[in-house]
Design a protein around this motif. Structure first.
Motif, short mmCIF file in Angstrom:
data_model
loop_
_atom_site.label_atom_id
_atom_site.label_comp_id
_atom_site.label_asym_id
_atom_site.label_seq_id
_atom_site.Cartn_x
_atom_site.Cartn_y
_atom_site.Cartn_z
N LYS A 91 0.62 -1.30 -0.33
CA LYS A 91 -0.09 0.42 0.09
C LYS A 91 0.84 1.08 0.15
O LYS A 91 0.49 2.44 -1.19
CB LYS A 91 -0.92 -0.05 1.33
N ASN A 104 2.85 1.14 -3.80
CA ASN A 104 2.06 1.42 -4.47
C ASN A 104 1.71 2.91 -4.46
O ASN A 104 0.99 3.63 -5.64
CB ASN A 104 1.43 0.15 -5.23
N GLY A 105 0.43 2.71 -3.67
CA GLY A 105 -0.56 3.99 -3.71
C GLY A 105 0.43 5.00 -3.25
O GLY A 105 0.00 6.06 -3.98
N GLN A 123 -3.26 3.34 -13.76
CA GLN A 123 -3.10 2.44 -12.57
C GLN A 123 -2.11 1.92 -12.23
O GLN A 123 -1.54 0.91 -11.20
CB GLN A 123 -4.14 1.29 -12.61
N GLY A 132 -3.47 8.67 -1.16
CA GLY A 132 -3.08 7.98 -2.36
C GLY A 132 -2.84 6.26 -1.63
O GLY A 132 -3.68 4.29 -2.20
N ILE A 133 -2.39 6.63 -0.91
CA ILE A 133 -2.15 5.23 0.04
C ILE A 133 -2.79 4.30 0.18
O ILE A 133 -3.10 3.11 0.86
CB ILE A 133 -0.85 5.25 1.51
N TYR A 188 -5.65 3.21 -2.10
CA TYR A 188 -5.04 2.26 -2.69
C TYR A 188 -5.56 0.68 -2.49
O TYR A 188 -5.18 0.42 -1.62
CB TYR A 188 -3.62 1.81 -2.85
#
Length: 160
Positions: free
Chosen positions: A87, A90-91, A106, A136-137, A140
């Motif tokens: 998370k 990527n997030g 994405q 964003g985290i 995700y």
């Protein structure tokens, strides 16, 4: 190969482990500075630029510190679960891409380039908009497993 042998061999052939290895192996992010390799039945990622690796490490450390509250962790030193690390990586990168490019894709095509543009735009890593990156985290979600084969037990009351 046992786990100790694997770790020892991994460290000997990959002294510059990419700090965003989990993001790259999840196929959500890519990086022009990374190099993939296989060891046994696993895939590893190396960084081919020590200064860039240190910069990425600084960013990931900041993301982990700031995400502590979002992930309900009391202490920064707590080891993160794999899912939490995914998370954050990527997030965090997808959130940064949204702030830099206003892109809702994405995937992140090049972590190195993204961080470089963000440093220019926000006057360095310490100036990044971490409150937006935390969004964003939190938002995700890992991709669902497409090939799960689970068998359900039939209950006595089920009808075929």
């Amino acid at each position: 190969m046992d786990e100790y042998q694997y770790r020892t061999t991994y460290e000997s052939i990959n002294p510059h482990r990419c700090v965003f290895e989990k993001a790259i192996n999840s196929r959500v992010c890519s990086c022009s500075r990374s190099h993939r390799f296989n060891l046994a039945d696993r895939e590893g990622v190396a960084c081919n630029s020590l200064p860039r690796m240190e910069r990425c490490n600084h960013l990931l450390t900041e993301l982990r510190k700031k995400a502590r509250f979002a992930l309900r962790r009391r202490e920064v030193s707590q080891t993160l679960a794999h899912a939490d690390e995914i998370k954050i990586q990527n997030g965090g990168m997808l959130g940064l891409q949204l702030q830099v490019d206003q892109s809702h894709t994405q995937t992140v095509k090049d972590i190195d380039s993204l961080i470089h543009r963000a440093e220019s735009q926000f006057d360095g890593i310490n100036g990044f908009p971490y409150s937006q990156l935390m969004q964003g985290i939190i938002a995700y979600r890992a991709r669902s497993h497409r090939h799960r084969f689970r068998t359900r037990k039939k209950s006595k009351d089920s009808v075929d």
